[in-house]
Design a protein around this motif. Structure first.
Motif, PDB file in Angstrom:
ATOM      1  N   GLY A   1     -10.796   7.576   4.745  1.00 44.65           N
ATOM      2  CA  GLY A   1     -11.243   6.698   5.815  1.00 44.65           C
ATOM      3  C   GLY A   1     -12.737   6.572   5.707  1.00 44.65           C
ATOM      4  O   GLY A   1     -13.380   7.210   4.882  1.00 44.65           O
TER       5      GLY A   1
ATOM      6  N   GLU B   1     -12.780  -5.506  11.494  1.00 48.74           N
ATOM      7  CA  GLU B   1     -11.833  -5.493  10.371  1.00 48.74           C
ATOM      8  C   GLU B   1     -10.444  -5.926  10.826  1.00 48.74           C
ATOM      9  O   GLU B   1      -9.763  -6.697  10.157  1.00 48.74           O
ATOM     10  CB  GLU B   1     -11.739  -4.100   9.738  1.00 48.74           C
TER      11      GLU B   1
ATOM     12  N   SER C   1      -8.443   2.344   4.255  1.00 48.48           N
ATOM     13  CA  SER C   1      -9.704   2.980   4.662  1.00 48.48           C
ATOM     14  C   SER C   1     -10.190   2.507   6.030  1.00 48.48           C
ATOM     15  O   SER C   1     -11.072   3.111   6.618  1.00 48.48           O
ATOM     16  CB  SER C   1     -10.804   2.697   3.633  1.00 48.48           C
TER      17      SER C   1
ATOM     18  N   ASN D   1       0.832  -1.203   0.000  1.00 45.01           N
ATOM     19  CA  ASN D   1       0.000   0.000   0.000  1.00 45.01           C
ATOM     20  C   ASN D   1       0.867   1.255   0.000  1.00 45.01           C
ATOM     21  O   ASN D   1       0.666   2.171  -0.791  1.00 45.01           O
ATOM     22  CB  ASN D   1      -0.918   0.044   1.237  1.00 45.01           C
TER      23      ASN D   1
ATOM     24  N   HIS E   1      -9.031  -9.228   9.293  1.00 47.26           N
ATOM     25  CA  HIS E   1      -8.062  -8.988   8.209  1.00 47.26           C
ATOM     26  C   HIS E   1      -6.650  -8.697   8.701  1.00 47.26           C
ATOM     27  O   HIS E   1      -5.721  -8.660   7.893  1.00 47.26           O
ATOM     28  CB  HIS E   1      -8.547  -7.842   7.320  1.00 47.26           C
TER      29      HIS E   1
ATOM     30  N   ASP F   1     -10.016   2.492   9.483  1.00 46.98           N
ATOM     31  CA  ASP F   1      -9.513   3.050  10.734  1.00 46.98           C
ATOM     32  C   ASP F   1     -10.284   2.427  11.891  1.00 46.98           C
ATOM     33  O   ASP F   1     -11.495   2.213  11.818  1.00 46.98           O
ATOM     34  CB  ASP F   1      -9.609   4.577  10.754  1.00 46.98           C
TER      35      ASP F   1
ATOM     36  N   ASP G   1      -7.470   4.055  -3.544  1.00 42.92           N
ATOM     37  CA  ASP G   1      -8.602   3.154  -3.339  1.00 42.92           C
ATOM     38  C   ASP G   1      -8.150   1.872  -2.647  1.00 42.92           C
ATOM     39  O   ASP G   1      -7.773   0.900  -3.305  1.00 42.92           O
ATOM     40  CB  ASP G   1      -9.221   2.837  -4.709  1.00 42.92           C
ATOM     41  N   SER G   2      -8.191   1.873  -1.331  1.00 46.18           N
ATOM     42  CA  SER G   2      -7.710   0.707  -0.583  1.00 46.18           C
ATOM     43  C   SER G   2      -8.593   0.430   0.629  1.00 46.18           C
ATOM     44  O   SER G   2      -8.854   1.322   1.443  1.00 46.18           O
ATOM     45  CB  SER G   2      -6.275   0.959  -0.121  1.00 46.18           C
ATOM     46  N   PHE G   3      -9.035  -0.807   0.728  1.00 47.97           N
ATOM     47  CA  PHE G   3      -9.780  -1.237   1.916  1.00 47.97           C
ATOM     48  C   PHE G   3      -8.881  -1.164   3.149  1.00 47.97           C
ATOM     49  O   PHE G   3      -9.288  -0.687   4.207  1.00 47.97           O
ATOM     50  CB  PHE G   3     -10.274  -2.673   1.701  1.00 47.97           C
ATOM     51  N   ASN G   4      -7.645  -1.615   2.999  1.00 46.29           N
ATOM     52  CA  ASN G   4      -6.704  -1.578   4.131  1.00 46.29           C
ATOM     53  C   ASN G   4      -6.553  -0.160   4.668  1.00 46.29           C
ATOM     54  O   ASN G   4      -6.657   0.080   5.868  1.00 46.29           O
ATOM     55  CB  ASN G   4      -5.321  -2.071   3.697  1.00 46.29           C
TER      56      ASN G   4
END
Lengths: 203, 203
Positions: free
Chosen positions: B113, B172, B161, B97, B176, B163, B156-159
């Motif tokens: 976030g 999360e 985003s 990332n 994850h 918080d 654009d990242s789930f990781n």
């Protein structure tokens, strides 16, 4: 290649009822579906709508009154080509997201949703896989892939992870959405940044 | 290049109090910080901890009793080289990332976030930018960039985003997370998938 989009025809997005009327929910659900299908088609995918009841739409519609898992697994069983399954409530996905997923060399690409969910799955060989939504489905899907000896890519995308399920999720659509669903939401609601977390509110 | 990580030394992550004791929150906040700083260092960044109170840590520590925006903007004003600002509660970020962010040709890279927040910013020219956290800071940051004629990439990242702010966010990290914070969380809490959304609960 097929993209299967499950769609609940009656009382869709019921958990948005804390903020939206039944008509608003139906309209928003329909516009999210339109946005998502538009993106999938831009990427050359043949959309199959897996509907819970008869539904008129400009796409192949398969109606099933089975639960989501049974309906999807029946469909997968009949497929020999790769299939993408995309939830109908991820309106932030872009053509680039879909193309990145399609590029993956892995047997399974899985885009996590919030709270342990699964928003997109790209299944190269449907004969070697089955789905298990509900609960912490992300973990279940990883396990199913492992049991079947499949390689997995976790698709790291905020867009793909943002499923619009509860009222608080509408903030993502309101702020980040580019399609017609976001436009509609912004026409009927406003952002409230007065206290703590940002919320979408009705005027 | 500097990576600035703001860190609240006293009563960190107070909104996790619905689930965790003050000691558990302090430990989790510290482990998230360790995980994040480990990732930043793997990518060759020089970490500056912007602490709200004196704090012993194996990094450059700048203590400021100003509010977050004033403290960060003071720091930016003194910088002529690119700076990355990373919140201390995004424990899912990976070296990939960070490297992807560093590769961007844009003047500003911003990782949203949830709920309109801003989790990571990579600012090429700190002299042409200032930050404005709180509220829908993502939109504020886009506006500041536009006012200063900067090009922007939304990362654009789930990781990035994810918080960890409220108890529901812990899902999360639990599901994850790969670092020590996740390991710790899994040692003191469990997943509850019994009703509706998946939650992290204490035994």
């Amino acid at each position: 290649m097929k993209a299967v989009v499950p769609f609940k025809v009656v009382n869709a997005k019921s958990r948005l009822a804390t903020l939206l009327t039944v008509e608003e929910r139906a309209r928003l659900a329909r516009l999210m579906l339109d946005d998502i299908i538009g993106v999938l088609r831009q990427c050359g995918l043949n959309v199959v709508l897996l509907a819970t009841a008869p539904f008129t739409y400009d796409a192949e519609v398969v109606v099933s009154d089975k639960d989501l898992n049974s309906a999807l697994n029946e469909l997968l069983k009949a497929e020999v080509e790769p299939v993408m399954i995309v939830m109908a409530d991820v309106p932030l996905i872009t053509p680039d997201n879909v193309r990145d997923i399609l590029k993956s060399p892995s047997d399974l690409v899985i885009a996590p949703g919030r709270g342990g969910g699964t928003n997109i799955q790209y299944i190269k060989d449907p004969q070697r896989y089955h789905v298990d939504y509900y609960g912490a489905s992300f973990l279940d899907h990883l396990r199913i892939a492992e049991d079947n000896g499949l390689t997995v890519e976790v698709f790291d995308s905020f867009n793909a992870s943002s499923d619009i399920d509860e009222a608080q999720d509408l903030v993502e659509l309101y702020i980040h959405g580019r399609g017609r669903a976001a436009e509609y939401l912004r026409s009927i609601a406003a952002l409230d940044i007065s206290k703590g977390r940002v919320r979408v509110v009705k005027d």
